[in-house]
Design an enzyme around this catalytic site. Structure first.
Site, PDB file in Angstrom:
ATOM      1  N   GLY A 204      17.022  58.853  47.197  1.00 11.30           N
ATOM      2  CA  GLY A 204      16.990  58.951  48.411  1.00 11.30           C
ATOM      3  C   GLY A 204      16.889  58.202  49.414  1.00 11.30           C
ATOM      4  O   GLY A 204      17.931  56.842  48.993  1.00 11.30           O
ATOM      5  N   ASN A 205      16.204  57.573  50.781  1.00 11.33           N
ATOM      6  CA  ASN A 205      16.495  56.846  51.444  1.00 11.33           C
ATOM      7  C   ASN A 205      15.322  56.555  52.160  1.00 11.33           C
ATOM      8  O   ASN A 205      15.072  57.484  51.995  1.00 11.33           O
ATOM      9  CB  ASN A 205      18.233  56.956  51.970  1.00 11.33           C
ATOM     10  CG  ASN A 205      17.699  58.117  52.932  1.00 11.33           C
ATOM     11  OD1 ASN A 205      17.022  58.192  54.345  1.00 11.33           O
ATOM     12  ND2 ASN A 205      18.350  59.567  53.196  1.00 11.33           N
ATOM     13  N   ARG A 206      14.944  55.001  52.820  1.00 10.66           N
ATOM     14  CA  ARG A 206      14.668  54.794  53.929  1.00 10.66           C
ATOM     15  C   ARG A 206      14.351  55.721  55.133  1.00 10.66           C
ATOM     16  O   ARG A 206      12.673  55.143  55.862  1.00 10.66           O
ATOM     17  CB  ARG A 206      13.790  53.545  54.206  1.00 10.66           C
ATOM     18  CG  ARG A 206      14.291  52.149  53.251  1.00 10.66           C
ATOM     19  CD  ARG A 206      14.303  50.661  53.002  1.00 10.66           C
ATOM     20  NE  ARG A 206      14.480  50.700  51.870  1.00 10.66           N
ATOM     21  CZ  ARG A 206      13.316  50.001  50.721  1.00 10.66           C
ATOM     22  NH1 ARG A 206      12.276  50.345  51.189  1.00 10.66           N
ATOM     23  NH2 ARG A 206      14.172  49.567  49.824  1.00 10.66           N
TER      24      ARG A 206
END
Ligand code: C5P
Length: 393
Positions: A204-206
Site C-alpha cells: 500500500g502507500n501513505r
C-alpha cells in the site's frame, strides 16, 4: 433566497453554529434558528436571533406558534434542515423517530433534505449504538458532515469534532444541489490502493485521501452529481457524494469505467504502479531457516491514461495529479502529454504533503503553467472545482 432551518442542540460546539449562521447569511441564505433545550444552555436565543436576523424557535408548546401548526410550517418552509451541532442524543431520537420537542417533531414532519453535523466525545461517536443510529439515518437518506478528527473540549483527541463552518456551508450546498455544475457528473478517484500479496498482507502507500475527498466535496457543493471511487481511507464520506469503495487498482479502474459517462474525471488517487504478480490463496507461511520469499511485481493499469484515451466515453475534461520531488514542472508536463489528460495539478511532495492539511500546486493546462500559492487542501479543491465549472458551463 434559499431558506434553511438551523437546529442547534446541546453541545459545547454550539458556538460554531453562530459562525456558520453568519457565513450562510453572507453567502445569501436565509437562516431560521431553532434551539433545543440543551442548545439553549450553550448559546442564547438572543445571540442566534441577532445573527440570523429573525426569530428563534424552541418551544413545541408555544400557543401562538402552534395556532398556525408551527412545527409543520417550520418543516415545510425551508429547503433543507441542518442539525449542527447534533448530539448523540438527538441522533438517537431521529433514528427512533421520537418527537418529544420542537426539533424532533420538525425532523419527523419534514420531507426536505436533512444534513446532520455531529459533535460529541470520540467514545460516544464510536459507540455501536451511535454508529447503528447513524447507519439507520444514512440509509434513510440523511446526509452527514463530519465529525472531524481533532482536539475535544475535554483534554482528549479523536473523531468527534464538529466540522468547521466553511465545510458545513459546502455540505449545505451539496445537499441543496444547485450550482454551476448542476446536471453534470463528476468522477473522482481518491486514496491509496492496496495490492494483495496473500489474504492478509498487501502493498500500500501513505495517501490519506484528503485532497481527493475535498475535491469530491467541492464539486458536489457546486451542484455536480459526484461519484467518488476511493481506496481504503479513514475519512468520512463527503456529504451528497456517492462513494464506491475499492481496494486494488484493478477494482478502481473497473469502478471508474462502470461510473462512466462523466463530464469530468479527477484522478487524485495514489494508485500503486505495481502489484504482486501472484496472489496466493492461502497465507504465506514462515518456514524455519527458509529464505524469505521473493515477491515479483507486475504493472497495474493506469486509470488516468485509460480515462484519457480518445473515444466516445472520454470525459470532456480529464485531470490528473503529479506528485514529484524534483524538476516538478518538467516531470508534470511530460506526464500530461504521456497520459493524454487535459490538466495536471503538479505538487512538490518533498515538503511533506501526505496526510498534511496544506498543499502547494501548479495547474498545468494547454495554456501553460499557473502556480497557486500554498493553501489548504480544501481551498485547492474549491479553486479546482470553480475552474472546472468555468470550462463545463
Ligand atoms: O504516474 P504517476 O503515478 O505519477 O501519475 C499520477 C497521476 O496518475 C495521478 O493523477 C494518479 O491518480 C494517476 N494514476 C492512475 N493510475 C495509475 C497510476 C497513476 O490513475 N496506475
Amino acid at each position: 433566497m434559499r431558506r434553511i432551518l438551523l437546529i442547534v442542540s446541546g453541545s459545547v460546539a454550539a458556538y460554531k453554529a453562530l459562525e456558520f449562521a453568519r457565513l450562510a447569511r453572507k453567502a445569501g441564505f436565509g437562516v431560521t434558528g431553532l434551539l433545543t433545550a440543551g442548545g439553549a444552555r450553550f448559546i442564547t436565543p438572543h445571540a442566534l436571533a441577532a445573527i440570523t436576523g429573525g426569530r428563534v424557535y424552541g418551544d413545541l408548546w408555544s400557543l401562538e406558534e402552534e395556532a398556525q401548526v408551527g412545527h409543520i410550517r417550520l418543516a415545510r418552509d425551508h429547503e433543507a434542515i441542518i442539525v449542527a451541532p447534533a448530539t448523540a442524543d438527538l441522533i438517537a431520537k431521529m433514528a427512533v423517530g421520537l418527537a418529544d420537542d420542537l426539533a424532533t417533531t420538525v425532523l419527523l414532519a419534514t420531507t426536505r433534505p436533512v444534513l446532520v453535523a455531529p459533535a460529541m466525545n470520540p467514545t460516544m461517536w464510536a459507540h455501536p449504538a451511535t454508529q447503528a443510529n447513524v447507519e439507520t439515518l444514512r440509509r434513510r437518506g440523511v446526509a452527514f458532515a463530519g465529525p472531524e478528527e481533532g482536539e475535544m473540549a475535554e483534554p482528549e483527541t479523536g473523531l468527534g469534532r464538529l466540522v468547521e463552518p466553511p465545510t458545513l456551508l459546502e455540505a449545505v450546498r451539496a445537499v441543496l444541489g444547485n450550482g454551476p455544475l448542476t446536471g453534470r457528473h463528476a468522477l473522482v478517484t481518491s486514496g491509496p490502493t492496496f495490492e494483495a500479496i496473500d489474504p492478509v498482507r498487501f502493498l500500500g502507500n501513505r495517501s490519506s485521501g484528503r485532497q481527493g475527498h475535498a475535491i469530491a466535496a467541492a464539486l458536489a457543493s457546486l451542484g455536480a452529481r459526484v461519484t467518488l471511487v476511493s481506496g481504503p481511507v479513514s475519512l468520512p464520506d463527503p456529504p451528497g457524494v456517492r462513494v464506491v469503495r475499492v481496494e486494488s487498482a484493478r477494482e478502481m479502474l473497473a469502478a471508474c469505467e462502470a461510473a462512466l459517462p462523466a463530464d469530468v474525471a479527477v484522478c487524485a488517487a495514489a494508485v500503486a504502479d505495481w502489484r504482486p504478480a501472484t496472489e496466493t490463496a492461502a497465507k504465506m507461511k514462515k518456514v524455519a531457516d527458509a529464505p524469505p520469499p521473493a515477491i515479483s511485481l507486475i504493472e497495474n493499469p493506469d486509470i488516468l491514461a485509460t480515462l484519457s484515451s480518445p473515444g466516445p466515453r472520454r470525459p470532456r475534461l480529464v485531470i490528473g495529479f503529479a506528485a514529484e520531488t524534483e524538476n516538478v514542472l518538467a516531470h508534470a508536463q511530460e506526464k500530461r502529454t504521456r497520459k493524454g489528460c487535459d490538466w495536471i495539478l503538479a505538487n512538490d511532495v518533498s515538503t511533506g504533503v501526505f496526510g498534511a492539511e496544506e498543499n502547494t500546486v501548479t495547474l498545468l493546462t494547454e495554456a501553460g503553467a499557473e502556480p497557486w500559492p500554498r493553501m489548504g487542501k480544501e481551498e485547492v479543491a474549491r479553486r479546482l472545482a470553480s475552474r472546472i465549472a468555468e470550462v463545463l458551463r
